[in-house]
Design an enzyme around this catalytic site. Structure first.
Site, PDB file in Angstrom:
ATOM      1  CD  GLU A  62      22.693  30.298 -13.862  1.00 17.02           C
ATOM      2  OE1 GLU A  62      23.008  30.926 -12.845  1.00 17.02           O
ATOM      3  OE2 GLU A  62      22.995  30.673 -15.010  1.00 17.02           O
ATOM      4  CG  ASN A  64      18.010  27.923 -18.741  1.00 15.69           C
ATOM      5  OD1 ASN A  64      18.257  27.383 -19.819  1.00 15.69           O
ATOM      6  ND2 ASN A  64      18.425  29.152 -18.449  1.00 15.69           N
ATOM      7  CG  HIS A 107      26.557  31.269 -21.252  1.00 20.18           C
ATOM      8  ND1 HIS A 107      26.167  32.335 -22.041  1.00 20.18           N
ATOM      9  CD2 HIS A 107      25.544  31.055 -20.378  1.00 20.18           C
ATOM     10  CE1 HIS A 107      24.968  32.756 -21.648  1.00 20.18           C
ATOM     11  NE2 HIS A 107      24.566  31.992 -20.646  1.00 20.18           N
ATOM     12  CD  GLU A 144      20.896  31.772 -20.313  1.00 22.00           C
ATOM     13  OE1 GLU A 144      22.001  32.207 -19.922  1.00 22.00           O
ATOM     14  OE2 GLU A 144      19.918  31.620 -19.552  1.00 22.00           O
ATOM     15  CG  ASP A 146      27.447  33.764 -24.754  1.00 22.19           C
ATOM     16  OD1 ASP A 146      27.931  32.734 -24.240  1.00 22.19           O
ATOM     17  OD2 ASP A 146      27.004  34.707 -24.072  1.00 22.19           O
TER      18      ASP A 146
HETATM   19  C1  XIL Z   1      22.697  37.892 -17.522  1.00 22.04           C
HETATM   20  C2  XIL Z   1      22.320  39.151 -18.294  1.00 22.04           C
HETATM   21  O1  XIL Z   1      22.641  38.985 -19.652  1.00 22.04           O
HETATM   22  C3  XIL Z   1      23.071  40.333 -17.718  1.00 22.04           C
HETATM   23  O2  XIL Z   1      22.615  41.542 -18.330  1.00 22.04           O
HETATM   24  C4  XIL Z   1      22.865  40.424 -16.205  1.00 22.04           C
HETATM   25  O3  XIL Z   1      23.654  41.454 -15.688  1.00 22.04           O
HETATM   26  C5  XIL Z   1      23.225  39.102 -15.548  1.00 22.04           C
HETATM   27  O4  XIL Z   1      22.482  38.067 -16.136  1.00 22.04           O
HETATM   28  N1  XIL Z   1      22.619  32.807 -17.134  1.00 22.04           N
HETATM   29  C6  XIL Z   1      21.317  33.248 -17.193  1.00 22.04           C
HETATM   30  C7  XIL Z   1      21.016  34.646 -17.603  1.00 22.04           C
HETATM   31  O5  XIL Z   1      20.400  32.435 -17.012  1.00 22.04           O
HETATM   32  O6  XIL Z   1      19.892  35.160 -16.941  1.00 22.04           O
HETATM   33  C8  XIL Z   1      22.209  35.555 -17.384  1.00 22.04           C
HETATM   34  O7  XIL Z   1      21.894  36.826 -17.959  1.00 22.04           O
HETATM   35  C9  XIL Z   1      23.449  34.959 -17.989  1.00 22.04           C
HETATM   36  C10 XIL Z   1      23.777  33.636 -17.339  1.00 22.04           C
END
Ligand code: XIL
Length: 321
Positions: free
Chosen positions: A132, A175, A211, A241, A243
């Protein structure tokens, strides 16, 4: 074909997997599905390999929780995506507020990377080296964070070169989120790949976090075109990631939409040879980060809060492979 990972591998992918958070492992319903390699051939620690977990104070490294996930993956025969080395978030205040000069922060970053990557050497299919780095303001510029502010853009190639030296066999990823469709932020991520290569450093792939919000996810064709823009640069892509959140309480119409949305993303990865795999950012609604992070949203995963499959959503993923 018996499960999500089995189906992904039958389609030529390296894995289908899920995030795993240490705090969830006490529940036997959780662990019995988490280790089911028919569904999950890969795991990513949700938190326990981040900077604040590993090096909470300077040069004191603690691997206890990270090792739990690494050992679980080994025991269960699952690939491990290691996550992550350099990120503005979950960064201990000794780094974020340290006001180090350029040379000192470079040495701190290199020491963190070299020490952690060496500890997990040989165990990580991939490392998310930098997470990020790009702003969300539509400018495509690098985020204002201690690394960029102090070291400049060169912190990216330095981080990748350092990780590669410590474990030459781990695949090294950049990422990020909101880089799943063509646009300023995706172009900025492509420019990061080019910059890292221009410095002569090593990068293997780009992680598309994905996401998503149900009903407004990009089409398969849109996602494929965007993936192709990355692979044209000579790197792999992975959905790291995934969802797809819905407004809660969810209706059956929303779950039908969500099933279509999941299917569209899986189909995109299937169509792109260099899309190596898909990781869910958690497999069940009980443990998902979504309700705690996006108020009013939830039900983002293929399993419900009782660890039961949402048949429609699960089957949509299975059949999309
Ligand atoms: C999130 C975790 O799932 C949570 O438990 C934590 O509180 C915050 O981070 N992008 C990412 C992940 O790269 O590391 C993040 O994970 C979600 C967003």
């Amino acid at each position: 074909v018996t499960g999500l990972n089995t189906a992904a591998q039958a389609a030529g992918k390296v894995y289908f997997g899920t995030a795993v958070d240490n705090g969830d492992l006490g529940n036997s319903q959780y662990t019995s599905e988490e280790k089911n390699t028919a569904d999950f051939g890969q795991v990513t620690p949700a938190n326990s390999m981040k900077w604040d977990a590993i090096e909470a104070s300077r040069n004191r490294f603690t691997y206890t929780q990270g090792d739990v996930i690494a050992n679980l993956a080994k025991t269960n025969g699952q690939k491990l995506r290691c996550h992550n080395l350099v990120w503005h978030s979950q960064l201990p205040s000794w780094v974020s507020s340290g006001n180090f000069d350029n040379a000192t922060l470079i040495s701190i970053m290199k020491n963190h990377i070299t020490t952690e990557v060496t500890h997990y050497k040989g165990q990580c299919y991939a490392w998310d080296v930098v997470n990020e780095a790009i702003n969300d303001d539509g400018s495509g510029t690098l985020r204002s964070d201690p690394f960029h502010n102090t070291i400049g853009p060169a912190y990216l190639p330095i981080a990748f070169a350092t990780a590669h030296a410590a474990d030459p066999n781990a695949k090294l990823y950049y990422n990020d989120y909101n880089i799943e469709t063509a646009g300023v932020k995706s172009t900025a991520a492509q420019n990061i790949v080019k910059m890292i290569k221009a410095y002569g450093a090593h990068i293997d792939g780009v992680g598309l976090q994905s996401h998503f919000v149900s009903g407004s996810t990009p089409s398969t064709a849109t996602q494929v075109a965007n993936m192709n823009a990355f692979t044209a640069l000579g790197v792999d892509v992975a959905i790291t990631e995934l969802d797809i959140r819905v407004k809660t309480p969810e209706t059956s119409a929303e779950l039908t939409q969500q099933a279509t949305d999941y299917s569209n993303t899986i189909k995109a990865c299937k169509q792109v040879t260099r899309c190596v795999g898909v990781t869910l950012w958690d497999w069940n609604d009980k443990n998902s980060w979504v309700p705690g992070t996006f108020p009013g949203y939830g039900a983002a995963t293929p399993w419900d809060t009782n660890f039961q499959k949402k048949t429609q959503v699960y089957n949509a993923i299975l059949n999309a492979w």
